[in-house]
Design an enzyme around this catalytic site. Structure first.
Site, PDB file in Angstrom:
ATOM      1  N   HIS A 122       0.851  -1.194   0.000  1.00 17.78           N
ATOM      2  CA  HIS A 122       0.000   0.000   0.000  1.00 17.78           C
ATOM      3  C   HIS A 122       0.882   1.237   0.000  1.00 17.78           C
ATOM      4  O   HIS A 122       2.110   1.125   0.086  1.00 17.78           O
ATOM      5  CB  HIS A 122      -0.935  -0.014   1.217  1.00 17.78           C
ATOM      6  CG  HIS A 122      -0.187   0.028   2.507  1.00 17.78           C
ATOM      7  ND1 HIS A 122       0.170  -1.091   3.209  1.00 17.78           N
ATOM      8  CD2 HIS A 122       0.335   1.074   3.213  1.00 17.78           C
ATOM      9  CE1 HIS A 122       0.851  -0.749   4.280  1.00 17.78           C
ATOM     10  NE2 HIS A 122       0.977   0.570   4.308  1.00 17.78           N
ATOM     11  N   HIS A 124       1.451   5.654   0.985  1.00 16.05           N
ATOM     12  CA  HIS A 124       1.129   6.848   1.774  1.00 16.05           C
ATOM     13  C   HIS A 124       1.551   8.046   0.936  1.00 16.05           C
ATOM     14  O   HIS A 124       2.660   8.052   0.401  1.00 16.05           O
ATOM     15  CB  HIS A 124       1.894   6.841   3.101  1.00 16.05           C
ATOM     16  CG  HIS A 124       1.589   5.636   3.956  1.00 16.05           C
ATOM     17  ND1 HIS A 124       0.559   5.615   4.869  1.00 16.05           N
ATOM     18  CD2 HIS A 124       2.160   4.404   4.003  1.00 16.05           C
ATOM     19  CE1 HIS A 124       0.524   4.425   5.457  1.00 16.05           C
ATOM     20  NE2 HIS A 124       1.483   3.675   4.952  1.00 16.05           N
ATOM     21  N   THR A 231       2.176   1.585  11.225  1.00 17.12           N
ATOM     22  CA  THR A 231       1.991   3.040  11.287  1.00 17.12           C
ATOM     23  C   THR A 231       0.521   3.426  11.322  1.00 17.12           C
ATOM     24  O   THR A 231       0.180   4.602  11.172  1.00 17.12           O
ATOM     25  CB  THR A 231       2.686   3.743  10.103  1.00 17.12           C
ATOM     26  OG1 THR A 231       2.008   3.373   8.895  1.00 17.12           O
ATOM     27  CG2 THR A 231       4.152   3.366  10.009  1.00 17.12           C
TER      28      THR A 231
HETATM   29 ZN    ZN Z   1       2.004   1.842   5.476  1.00 17.05          ZN
END
Ligand code: ZN
Ligand code: NAG
Ligand code: NAG
Length: 326
Positions: A122, A124, A231
């Protein structure tokens, strides 16, 4: 076609936005009331002392010569089967897990305490106005960050892995913006339009070699290593982090597609673009960030090559004045 064959599956997401009241988390860009500074109210671990991301201060790295090359297995093969891209309300995620052990994409070596299989990747990112990486480099945020999440093969489930400090290994890659597109990202970027709303998912037309998303193999020897956490809540402190020095190049328009195509879960009729979905750096505390054998040393010349050249030269410069001349 049956539900199985539908290209797009609309998952029903539980209430995500009513964070303040509903016990859900979010980013400040969605609602400051449930942003990162509130996560520890939902999950005490998020206030722990081994949290991620962190700032990587290159002047304070500790060299660890045991951190050699990571062994990437099946990163160089497009697996059979399907990969599903989804907007989970916080990011866009590509599921990589396969039921068949023989198809597992794994990493090992490079100081990792065992073998880890890839579960998902994924991203960010920031906004049209700002960068959005999670880890920062000497205090600077980079435009975007890719996370490839791996689970220790000795554990069967994520829940089990979360019970052990060596449960997960996440690879982090920074991005840098280039004027030309990185065509290796076409499949993912092309799929973003199909998952613009939270809860949507789509099966990609084809799988591909995971290594095509990474910097060239010769650049993967330089990395930073530290012990940290997920995170996002629950912020489990079970992650061996590897953050690579070499960024991935991505086209300006491709980055723009991430920033402008996806949306957070709708709050009533209001559609809110998914931007700034990063957690700010957390205190390093008593931890150390280690530099791999081939990582650029801070303030010092990079790698082995130049050192080898510099040392004899320095020695020569020191010795020559004292050498007896014939
Ligand atoms: Zn991440
Ligand atoms: C994804 O969206 C595009 C239009 O943006 C559409 O043409 C395509 O059929 C969609 N793919 C799937 C698998 O639904
Ligand atoms: C954003 O990232 C670029 C590197 O791609 C860097 O040059 C720039 O300084 C960064 N901006 C901020 C505000 O940190």
């Amino acid at each position: 076609m049956g539900t199985q064959g539908l290209g797009i599956t609309f998952l029903t997401l539980p209430l995500v936005v009513r964070a303040a009241t509903g016990g859900q988390w979010c980013y400040d860009s969605q609602d400051p009331k449930c942003g990162p500074s509130h996560w520890k109210e939902l999950k005490a671990t998020c206030g722990g002392d081994k949290q991620s991301p962190v700032n990587i201060d290159r002047r304070r790295l500790q060299r660890d010569s045991a951190l050699g090359d990571i062994l990437f297995e099946r990163y160089d093969q497009a697996p059979p089967g399907k990969w599903r891209l989804a907007n989970d309300g916080h990011t866009v995620m590509l599921s990589l897990a396969s039921e068949l052990a023989s198809e597992h994409i794994t990493i090992s070596s490079g100081g990792l305490p065992g073998r880890y299989r890839a579960l998902q990747l994924h991203f960010h990112w920031g906004s049209p106005a700002g960068n959005g990486s999670e880890h920062t480099l000497d205090g600077h945020q980079l435009p975007m960050e890719l996370h490839i999440v791996h689970m220790n093969v000795k554990y069967q489930t994520l829940a089990e892995a979360k019970g052990h400090p060596n449960g997960l290994a996440v690879l982090g890659f920074f991005f840098q913006v280039s004027e030309t597109p990185n065509t290796n990202y076409n499949t993912i970027v092309g799929g973003l339009r199909n998952v613009s709303s939270a809860g949507q998912s789509v099966d990609l037309a084809s799988t591909f070699r995971l290594d095509t998303l990474l910097p060239p193999p010769s650049r993967l020897s330089g990395y930073y290593r530290y012990q940290g956490s997920l995170t996002t809540p629950d912020c489990s402190e079970v992650v061996i982090w590897t953050v690579f020095e070499e960024p991935v190049a991505i086209g300006r328009e491709q980055l723009r597609a991430f920033v402008s195509t996806l949306h957070f879960p709708a709050d009533g009729p209001r559609l809110l673009k998914m931007t700034n979905n990063f957690r700010p750096p957390q205190p390093l505390g008593g931890r150390k960030v280690f530099a791999s054998r081939a990582a650029t040393a801070s303030g010092a010349p990079p790698g082995r090559g130049r050192c080898h050249l510099l040392f004899p030269l320095l020695l020569l410069a020191l010795l020559v004045p004292f050498s007896p001349h014939p």
